[in-house]
Design a protein around this motif. Sequence first.
Motif, PDB file in Angstrom:
ATOM      1  N   ASP A 364      45.460   5.184  13.796  1.00 49.48           N
ATOM      2  CA  ASP A 364      45.202   5.255  15.234  1.00 49.48           C
ATOM      3  C   ASP A 364      44.617   3.971  15.816  1.00 49.48           C
ATOM      4  OD1 ASP A 364      46.115   7.839  15.163  1.00 49.48           O
ATOM      5  OD2 ASP A 364      44.122   8.764  15.166  1.00 49.48           O
ATOM      6  N   ARG A 365      44.013   3.124  15.003  1.00 46.87           N
ATOM      7  CA  ARG A 365      43.445   1.859  15.442  1.00 46.87           C
ATOM      8  C   ARG A 365      42.512   2.020  16.653  1.00 46.87           C
ATOM      9  NH1 ARG A 365      46.982  -2.356  13.284  1.00 46.87           N
ATOM     10  NH2 ARG A 365      46.536  -3.737  15.035  1.00 46.87           N
ATOM     11  N   PRO A 366      41.430   2.782  16.513  1.00 50.20           N
ATOM     12  CA  PRO A 366      40.524   3.013  17.643  1.00 50.20           C
ATOM     13  C   PRO A 366      39.748   1.743  17.996  1.00 50.20           C
ATOM     14  CG  PRO A 366      39.567   3.863  15.638  1.00 50.20           C
ATOM     15  CD  PRO A 366      40.966   3.440  15.285  1.00 50.20           C
ATOM     16  N   ASP A 367      39.190   1.745  19.211  1.00 52.02           N
ATOM     17  CA  ASP A 367      38.382   0.610  19.662  1.00 52.02           C
ATOM     18  C   ASP A 367      37.018   0.581  18.963  1.00 52.02           C
ATOM     19  OD1 ASP A 367      40.123  -0.464  21.866  1.00 52.02           O
ATOM     20  OD2 ASP A 367      39.869   1.596  22.583  1.00 52.02           O
ATOM     21  N   TYR A 368      36.437   1.760  18.728  1.00 48.47           N
ATOM     22  CA  TYR A 368      35.116   1.841  18.132  1.00 48.47           C
ATOM     23  C   TYR A 368      35.106   2.910  17.046  1.00 48.47           C
ATOM     24  CZ  TYR A 368      33.552  -0.622  22.361  1.00 48.47           C
ATOM     25  OH  TYR A 368      33.388  -1.525  23.380  1.00 48.47           O
ATOM     26  N   VAL A 369      34.311   2.657  16.004  1.00 44.75           N
ATOM     27  CA  VAL A 369      34.064   3.654  14.955  1.00 44.75           C
ATOM     28  C   VAL A 369      32.556   3.887  14.896  1.00 44.75           C
ATOM     29  CG1 VAL A 369      34.244   4.228  12.512  1.00 44.75           C
ATOM     30  CG2 VAL A 369      36.105   2.957  13.635  1.00 44.75           C
ATOM     31  N   LEU A 370      32.143   5.096  15.228  1.00 45.69           N
ATOM     32  CA  LEU A 370      30.736   5.478  15.194  1.00 45.69           C
ATOM     33  C   LEU A 370      30.383   5.894  13.765  1.00 45.69           C
ATOM     34  CD1 LEU A 370      28.040   6.171  16.685  1.00 45.69           C
ATOM     35  CD2 LEU A 370      28.980   8.477  17.023  1.00 45.69           C
ATOM     36  N   VAL A 371      29.487   5.148  13.122  1.00 48.14           N
ATOM     37  CA  VAL A 371      29.134   5.398  11.722  1.00 48.14           C
ATOM     38  C   VAL A 371      27.994   6.416  11.678  1.00 48.14           C
ATOM     39  CG1 VAL A 371      28.344   4.383   9.569  1.00 48.14           C
ATOM     40  CG2 VAL A 371      29.877   3.086  11.063  1.00 48.14           C
ATOM     41  N   TRP A 390      42.531  -5.256  14.341  1.00 48.07           N
ATOM     42  CA  TRP A 390      42.926  -4.958  15.727  1.00 48.07           C
ATOM     43  C   TRP A 390      41.763  -5.084  16.710  1.00 48.07           C
ATOM     44  CZ3 TRP A 390      42.977  -1.053  11.927  1.00 48.07           C
ATOM     45  CH2 TRP A 390      42.002  -0.064  12.054  1.00 48.07           C
ATOM     46  N   GLY A 391      40.681  -5.699  16.268  1.00 44.35           N
ATOM     47  CA  GLY A 391      39.547  -5.900  17.167  1.00 44.35           C
ATOM     48  C   GLY A 391      38.619  -4.712  17.251  1.00 44.35           C
ATOM     49  N   GLY A 392      38.747  -3.779  16.316  1.00 39.48           N
ATOM     50  CA  GLY A 392      37.847  -2.627  16.319  1.00 39.48           C
ATOM     51  C   GLY A 392      36.416  -3.033  15.981  1.00 39.48           C
ATOM     52  N   ARG A 393      35.452  -2.230  16.447  1.00 37.52           N
ATOM     53  CA  ARG A 393      34.045  -2.538  16.230  1.00 37.52           C
ATOM     54  C   ARG A 393      33.311  -1.309  15.708  1.00 37.52           C
ATOM     55  NH1 ARG A 393      31.856  -5.565  21.545  1.00 37.52           N
ATOM     56  NH2 ARG A 393      30.334  -6.374  20.037  1.00 37.52           N
ATOM     57  N   LEU A 394      32.308  -1.557  14.879  1.00 41.85           N
ATOM     58  CA  LEU A 394      31.482  -0.484  14.338  1.00 41.85           C
ATOM     59  C   LEU A 394      30.284  -0.249  15.247  1.00 41.85           C
ATOM     60  CD1 LEU A 394      31.392  -1.432  10.542  1.00 41.85           C
ATOM     61  CD2 LEU A 394      32.922   0.178  11.690  1.00 41.85           C
ATOM     62  N   LEU A 401      20.779   1.707  19.049  1.00 43.89           N
ATOM     63  CA  LEU A 401      22.226   1.528  19.153  1.00 43.89           C
ATOM     64  C   LEU A 401      22.597   0.067  18.887  1.00 43.89           C
ATOM     65  CD1 LEU A 401      24.787   3.233  20.024  1.00 43.89           C
ATOM     66  CD2 LEU A 401      24.652   1.903  22.124  1.00 43.89           C
ATOM     67  N   GLU A 402      23.562  -0.131  17.975  1.00 41.80           N
ATOM     68  CA  GLU A 402      24.012  -1.474  17.639  1.00 41.80           C
ATOM     69  C   GLU A 402      25.524  -1.451  17.505  1.00 41.80           C
ATOM     70  OE1 GLU A 402      23.404  -4.935  14.213  1.00 41.80           O
ATOM     71  OE2 GLU A 402      22.501  -2.956  13.971  1.00 41.80           O
ATOM     72  N   ILE A 403      26.197  -2.394  18.190  1.00 44.12           N
ATOM     73  CA  ILE A 403      27.645  -2.524  18.119  1.00 44.12           C
ATOM     74  C   ILE A 403      27.939  -3.836  17.401  1.00 44.12           C
ATOM     75  CG2 ILE A 403      29.788  -2.652  19.435  1.00 44.12           C
ATOM     76  CD1 ILE A 403      28.282  -1.230  21.718  1.00 44.12           C
ATOM     77  N   VAL A 404      28.685  -3.756  16.299  1.00 41.38           N
ATOM     78  CA  VAL A 404      28.946  -4.951  15.488  1.00 41.38           C
ATOM     79  C   VAL A 404      30.449  -5.147  15.341  1.00 41.38           C
ATOM     80  CG1 VAL A 404      26.793  -4.746  14.244  1.00 41.38           C
ATOM     81  CG2 VAL A 404      28.826  -3.675  13.314  1.00 41.38           C
TER      82      VAL A 404
END
Length: 405
Positions: A364-371, A390-394, A401-404
Amino acid sequence: MTQCRLCGSTDLAGVVDLGATPPCERFLTADQLEEPEITYPLHLQVCTSCWLAQIPPLITPEDTFTEYAYFSSYSTSWVEHARTFVADAVERLRPSFVVEVASNDGYLLQHVVERGIRCLGIEPSANVGQAAVDKGVPTRTDFLSPETGASVRAEHGPADLVVANNVYAHIPDVIGFTQGLRNLVADDGWVSIEVQHLLTLIELNQYDTIYHEHFQYYTVASAQRALASGGLALVDVELVPTHGGSIRLWAQPAEVAGEPGPRVIDVLDREKAAGLHELSGYTEFAERVAGVRRDLLRFLVDAAAEGKTVVGYGAPGKGNTLLNHCGVRPDLLAYTVDRNPYKHGRFTPGMRIPILPPEQIGADRPDYVLVLPWNLRDELVDQLSYIREWGGRLVFPIPTLEIVS
């Protein structure tokens, strides 16, 4: 809750109230989605007499652990942690018989078997214990009690080393369980317990580790009192990074144990400095928890408004506390994935988010993956590095909250 389960005091103070949630490991099948779910209050309190933090025992271990969804071996880093522990303990203690309580799927005792050392696992969940037996790990299906400890000792002899990792929080009868440990261990043997440290839980906003399976939450000070209730004395402590910050307690029968070592004194001093031996250290925690909730919801709502896709990684118990407390439903988190096939095709309790195999993220190549199992950060950053294609971010929700990338 009107009475402390360790000292019997009625002087209990509220720390944080997370509302009401279903038990965190009761994953739903598709057939259960039209059925109601029972929820239970999730209110952490602390005893102002012995400083044991605790929640009411609203569910029983029998409700949770007769069949269990958590298999330890699906975490590569946790298996390696166990391997290292076994290597060090065998080198130092030279045990001839090792018993592990809550031995799960043999993640630890498999390393004891490999060394040719006699061992036994005591695991209440039959489905998980069978996985250990399949690995060649002798396993007894049972809950630990004073009677179980005495029975194992009579049948197999006393253990030179008794291990209890991530179980000391899971038992409402802390005194009876500790007596069971004492009955298992040789009169000059060792007990090693790993349990999350309340100091890091509070300092790093790890409130999602509060759930109905965890009946109590330990400082070294309260753990020392709990061990004493069953005839064990704390001799040493190690600070270990697992589960966001844990304590490894080394205890012996009180009759042979020496005075607590310098590391015990050091950690007790750190806890005291943080205010955890009095009420002051607990008073601001609830507001910081509310901040974690607001920040996560703000991110998810903004992402949805921008047409971004967000999915989850992992379906741990702690994740279900977070999702339910924050009210995160499939409109904000389309699904989560997990390496454990037992959970595939099921839905998270309460919020009913679908659980899929990990390969779905690549499809699916999502934009964000929430760990959700943020405690496995190093392991998962490596596992999920492919989303950079694909430019996805964790996204890590805790401690803040931290986006990496």
